[in-house]
Scaffold this motif. Sequence first.
Motif, PDB file in Angstrom:
ATOM      1  N   ASN A   1       0.919  -1.303  -0.087  1.00 26.47           N
ATOM      2  CA  ASN A   1      -0.044   0.134  -0.114  1.00 26.47           C
ATOM      3  C   ASN A   1       0.879   1.248   0.035  1.00 26.47           C
ATOM      4  N   ARG A   2       1.958   1.244  -0.644  1.00 29.57           N
ATOM      5  CA  ARG A   2       2.704   2.236  -0.614  1.00 29.57           C
ATOM      6  C   ARG A   2       2.423   3.716  -1.381  1.00 29.57           C
ATOM      7  N   ASN A   3       1.168   3.489  -2.272  1.00 30.06           N
ATOM      8  CA  ASN A   3       0.857   4.603  -2.822  1.00 30.06           C
ATOM      9  C   ASN A   3      -0.533   5.120  -2.043  1.00 30.06           C
ATOM     10  N   GLY A   4      -0.717   4.594  -0.858  1.00 31.36           N
ATOM     11  CA  GLY A   4      -1.837   5.058   0.031  1.00 31.36           C
ATOM     12  C   GLY A   4      -2.891   3.876  -0.029  1.00 31.36           C
ATOM     13  N   SER A   5      -4.020   4.077   0.522  1.00 33.72           N
ATOM     14  CA  SER A   5      -5.107   3.176   0.611  1.00 33.72           C
ATOM     15  C   SER A   5      -5.587   2.903  -0.546  1.00 33.72           C
ATOM     16  N   TYR A   6      -6.481   1.750  -0.932  1.00 36.42           N
ATOM     17  CA  TYR A   6      -7.148   1.447  -1.944  1.00 36.42           C
ATOM     18  C   TYR A   6      -8.105   2.629  -2.234  1.00 36.42           C
ATOM     19  N   GLN A   7      -8.703   3.224  -1.482  1.00 34.26           N
ATOM     20  CA  GLN A   7      -9.928   4.184  -1.990  1.00 34.26           C
ATOM     21  C   GLN A   7      -8.792   5.536  -2.457  1.00 34.26           C
ATOM     22  N   SER A   8      -7.735   5.656  -1.758  1.00 32.22           N
ATOM     23  CA  SER A   8      -7.029   6.964  -2.564  1.00 32.22           C
ATOM     24  C   SER A   8      -6.502   6.772  -3.511  1.00 32.22           C
ATOM     25  N   TRP A   9      -5.843   5.456  -3.828  1.00 35.17           N
ATOM     26  CA  TRP A   9      -5.411   5.304  -5.125  1.00 35.17           C
ATOM     27  C   TRP A   9      -6.395   4.933  -5.976  1.00 35.17           C
ATOM     28  N   GLY A  10      -7.536   4.295  -5.739  1.00 34.76           N
ATOM     29  CA  GLY A  10      -8.655   4.384  -6.552  1.00 34.76           C
ATOM     30  C   GLY A  10      -9.373   5.706  -7.312  1.00 34.76           C
ATOM     31  N   ASN A  11      -9.504   6.384  -6.298  1.00 35.97           N
ATOM     32  CA  ASN A  11      -9.993   7.858  -6.517  1.00 35.97           C
ATOM     33  C   ASN A  11      -8.787   8.620  -7.481  1.00 35.97           C
ATOM     34  N   TYR A  12      -7.589   8.266  -7.222  1.00 39.23           N
ATOM     35  CA  TYR A  12      -6.650   8.955  -8.223  1.00 39.23           C
ATOM     36  C   TYR A  12      -6.787   8.395  -9.764  1.00 39.23           C
ATOM     37  N   GLN A  13      -6.820   7.239  -9.638  1.00 40.60           N
ATOM     38  CA  GLN A  13      -6.914   6.306 -10.922  1.00 40.60           C
ATOM     39  C   GLN A  13      -8.299   6.997 -11.666  1.00 40.60           C
ATOM     40  N   ALA A  14      -9.148   7.190 -10.834  1.00 44.99           N
ATOM     41  CA  ALA A  14     -10.615   7.692 -11.567  1.00 44.99           C
ATOM     42  C   ALA A  14     -10.412   8.989 -11.957  1.00 44.99           C
ATOM     43  N   SER A  15      -9.580   9.811 -11.410  1.00 47.77           N
ATOM     44  CA  SER A  15      -9.255  11.213 -12.081  1.00 47.77           C
ATOM     45  C   SER A  15      -8.335  10.834 -13.183  1.00 47.77           C
ATOM     46  N   VAL A  16      -7.587  10.251 -13.207  1.00 47.93           N
ATOM     47  CA  VAL A  16      -6.683  10.051 -14.577  1.00 47.93           C
ATOM     48  C   VAL A  16      -7.636   9.317 -15.651  1.00 47.93           C
ATOM     49  N   ALA A  17      -8.875   8.602 -15.589  1.00 42.95           N
ATOM     50  CA  ALA A  17      -9.624   8.151 -16.475  1.00 42.95           C
ATOM     51  C   ALA A  17     -10.498   9.556 -16.906  1.00 42.95           C
ATOM     52  N   SER A  18     -10.891  10.403 -15.955  1.00 39.95           N
ATOM     53  CA  SER A  18     -11.438  11.415 -16.462  1.00 39.95           C
ATOM     54  C   SER A  18     -10.658  12.432 -17.226  1.00 39.95           C
ATOM     55  N   GLU A  19      -9.354  12.466 -16.853  1.00 38.76           N
ATOM     56  CA  GLU A  19      -8.435  13.191 -17.899  1.00 38.76           C
ATOM     57  C   GLU A  19      -8.275  12.699 -19.523  1.00 38.76           C
ATOM     58  N   LEU A  20      -8.257  11.382 -19.310  1.00 39.19           N
ATOM     59  CA  LEU A  20      -8.071  10.526 -20.611  1.00 39.19           C
ATOM     60  C   LEU A  20      -9.382  10.750 -21.480  1.00 39.19           C
ATOM     61  N   VAL A  21     -10.467  10.834 -20.741  1.00 34.56           N
ATOM     62  CA  VAL A  21     -11.685  10.732 -21.556  1.00 34.56           C
ATOM     63  C   VAL A  21     -12.237  12.098 -21.776  1.00 34.56           C
ATOM     64  N   GLY A  22     -11.690  13.124 -21.239  1.00 31.07           N
ATOM     65  CA  GLY A  22     -11.960  14.544 -21.330  1.00 31.07           C
ATOM     66  C   GLY A  22     -11.051  14.951 -22.597  1.00 31.07           C
ATOM     67  N   GLN A  23      -9.871  14.199 -22.898  1.00 30.34           N
ATOM     68  CA  GLN A  23      -9.013  14.635 -24.160  1.00 30.34           C
ATOM     69  C   GLN A  23      -9.446  13.978 -25.367  1.00 30.34           C
ATOM     70  N   TYR A  24      -9.790  12.605 -25.249  1.00 29.36           N
ATOM     71  CA  TYR A  24      -9.969  11.806 -26.262  1.00 29.36           C
ATOM     72  C   TYR A  24     -11.431  11.341 -26.441  1.00 29.36           C
ATOM     73  N   GLY A  25     -12.331  11.735 -25.636  1.00 32.17           N
ATOM     74  CA  GLY A  25     -13.600  11.647 -25.758  1.00 32.17           C
ATOM     75  C   GLY A  25     -14.261  10.157 -26.130  1.00 32.17           C
ATOM     76  N   ALA A  26     -15.153  10.053 -27.172  1.00 30.12           N
ATOM     77  CA  ALA A  26     -15.680   8.771 -27.479  1.00 30.12           C
ATOM     78  C   ALA A  26     -14.953   7.637 -28.193  1.00 30.12           C
ATOM     79  N   SER A  27     -13.543   8.091 -28.397  1.00 30.31           N
ATOM     80  CA  SER A  27     -12.452   7.131 -28.857  1.00 30.31           C
ATOM     81  C   SER A  27     -12.139   6.420 -27.594  1.00 30.31           C
ATOM     82  N   VAL A  28     -12.259   6.699 -26.665  1.00 32.35           N
ATOM     83  CA  VAL A  28     -12.091   5.882 -25.396  1.00 32.35           C
ATOM     84  C   VAL A  28     -13.168   4.943 -25.133  1.00 32.35           C
ATOM     85  N   THR A  29     -13.187   3.725 -25.381  1.00 28.96           N
ATOM     86  CA  THR A  29     -14.377   2.790 -25.252  1.00 28.96           C
ATOM     87  C   THR A  29     -14.082   1.698 -24.258  1.00 28.96           C
ATOM     88  N   GLY A  30     -13.002   1.807 -23.588  1.00 32.27           N
ATOM     89  CA  GLY A  30     -12.643   0.999 -22.369  1.00 32.27           C
ATOM     90  C   GLY A  30     -11.556   1.575 -21.531  1.00 32.27           C
TER      91      GLY A  30
END
Length: 410
Positions: free
Chosen positions: A170-199
């Motif tokens: 757990n060196r990157n923090g709790s599951y919840q902290s790292w999960g929330n961060y990864q969700a923000s990464v997904a938001s950044e990717l979908v924000g940049q590439y839109g409907a091209s991101v299908t998964g």
Amino acid sequence: QSMMGVPGVAVCLCMVIGVVGAGLAEGGGPTTLPHFSSMFFSLTNTTASWSLGQWTREMQSMRDVNFTFVIIPHTGRQRDGPSAECPYGTFETYYPVAPSAFNGTGAKCYTEIGRVPNNGNGANNVTAGGGGGGGVLGTIIAAAKAAGIPNGVHLGLMFASAEHGFPSQNRNGSYQSWGNYQASVASELVGQYGASVTGVYTEIEFSNSEGWMDVMPAFGHDYLGAIARGVATLPGGPDIRVWASPYSIGNLTRHPTGYTSPAGYAAGLRVAVDAAGGPTLFHGVAMQDSMGAQGNSFENASAFLGNISVAVPASVWANVEVFEVWPANCSWPDPCHGRHPAPWSRIALQMANEAAVLGGGAAATLIAWEWYSCFSPNAAEDPLHRFPAEAKANYEAYAQYLKGTAAAQQ
């Protein structure tokens, strides 16, 4: 030794010789043969510097064997761990990050790498269209569109070596902290590439170890679920597939203790998927067959896949490992860190074995690890690619197999 689970789960070790299917002409229609829908494409220093033309050639090679989507894991990599200035660490990314992104830490904590042609302001001049977005990922998405890949691109999130230390470190923090961060990464990717991101591929590879089984409720809810819930709120989010690719350890000679059975793993995975929000939010798993380096047998692979496909309400794919350990004389218990393309004869049997468990060639979704190192027909120009001839031979054998050529079915 091996583990078995659900009675009646077939173990198909039939030779591919004699498999009768509809066949698949180049760029053609459906097949009843076991076949790949996609493969992971792990970026390297070479491929990250490719031009749009080079990427389009690669995507066309995928489309010529009827791949329907592209998977790019590890769209960013952690360089240094968390600090006061960079609470999740510093990262190299294959896409541009604005200074305002990630709560204003974009300039300090993120460095774009790869081919970034300068159009006067430092931005990449190849964009994906639709959602915009440049960088290496924008080039890949533009190439996939040019090649006619029909079902878009699945993108991984941030890779950090500490992820593979879960569940104990757990060196990157709790599951919840790292999960929330990864969700923000997904938001950044979908924000940049839109409907091209299908998964969205959730990155962390978990297994049937007893340590993992103990934390399935928390991992499912706080990590997988955080990403799934976050993606669902994005524009087009309900149509974006959120999935993981766990592995399994079934070789009891190598690992006599510490790992649960296929039935136990299936029950643990069911807990994780339910905790993540169920199949309406977390959509599926692509089970690694763990035949490349972990020592699983065909029997192990089908037992895990069969039990999980019965127990888990989300959709289940097979992730065929198309590599082998290297050098050839390296064997357990020595550490075998080298990787080499597996022979086509073994890959064909893996496909047949796993597709049989998932309902047959027409119904099963098979993906693989990994395209560029083990299957690309275009790697001869890369001085850093160790086995371009073997990778190309696998591609050509697979193309002939899809056409029903007898020589490729041996």
